[in-house]
Motif scaffolding. Sequence first.
Motif, PDB file in Angstrom:
ATOM      1  N   UNK A  29     -94.738 -14.242  43.441  1.00 13.33           N
ATOM      2  CA  UNK A  29     -95.054 -12.823  43.265  1.00 13.33           C
ATOM      3  C   UNK A  29     -95.008 -12.055  44.586  1.00 13.33           C
ATOM      4  N   UNK A  30     -95.429 -12.683  45.689  1.00 15.81           N
ATOM      5  CA  UNK A  30     -95.644 -11.950  46.937  1.00 15.81           C
ATOM      6  C   UNK A  30     -94.579 -12.171  48.008  1.00 15.81           C
ATOM      7  N   UNK A  31     -93.561 -12.919  47.743  1.00 16.94           N
ATOM      8  CA  UNK A  31     -92.538 -13.112  48.764  1.00 16.94           C
ATOM      9  C   UNK A  31     -91.502 -14.110  48.325  1.00 16.94           C
ATOM     10  N   UNK A  45     -89.619 -23.553  50.419  1.00 15.42           N
ATOM     11  CA  UNK A  45     -88.429 -23.128  49.688  1.00 15.42           C
ATOM     12  C   UNK A  45     -88.231 -21.628  49.839  1.00 15.42           C
ATOM     13  N   UNK A  46     -86.985 -21.221  49.967  1.00 17.38           N
ATOM     14  CA  UNK A  46     -86.652 -19.795  49.943  1.00 17.38           C
ATOM     15  C   UNK A  46     -86.120 -19.486  48.550  1.00 17.38           C
ATOM     16  N   UNK A  47     -86.807 -18.602  47.839  1.00 17.17           N
ATOM     17  CA  UNK A  47     -86.456 -18.279  46.462  1.00 17.17           C
ATOM     18  C   UNK A  47     -86.021 -16.820  46.395  1.00 17.17           C
ATOM     19  N   UNK A  48     -84.845 -16.564  45.827  1.00 16.77           N
ATOM     20  CA  UNK A  48     -84.344 -15.183  45.758  1.00 16.77           C
ATOM     21  C   UNK A  48     -85.148 -14.339  44.762  1.00 16.77           C
ATOM     22  N   UNK A  49     -84.819 -13.059  44.724  1.00 16.53           N
ATOM     23  CA  UNK A  49     -85.536 -12.127  43.841  1.00 16.53           C
ATOM     24  C   UNK A  49     -85.283 -12.397  42.362  1.00 16.53           C
TER      25      UNK A  49
END
Length: 75
Positions: A29-31, A45-49
């Motif tokens: 939710x926040x990033x 982990x980097x999760x896209x929008x």
Amino acid sequence: MKDLEFEQKRSLSRLEAADQLSALADALRHGNNVELELGPGRLSLRIPDEVQIEIEVEVGDGQMELEVELKWATG
């Protein structure tokens, strides 16, 4: 061939499981960077929008399984 695969299975109380799911939901939710605590370590982990989600429920052999899967492109 997969570049990376990690799987962890362990028993938790219902409250502990809820805490882990809440932490994941808050991070989503926040990033776009999610830090998951996995026993003694952390997975970042980097999760896209935008993600794809699959929810699956299986009942059989005296057990019930609820699986939530998030997918996204890495490119």
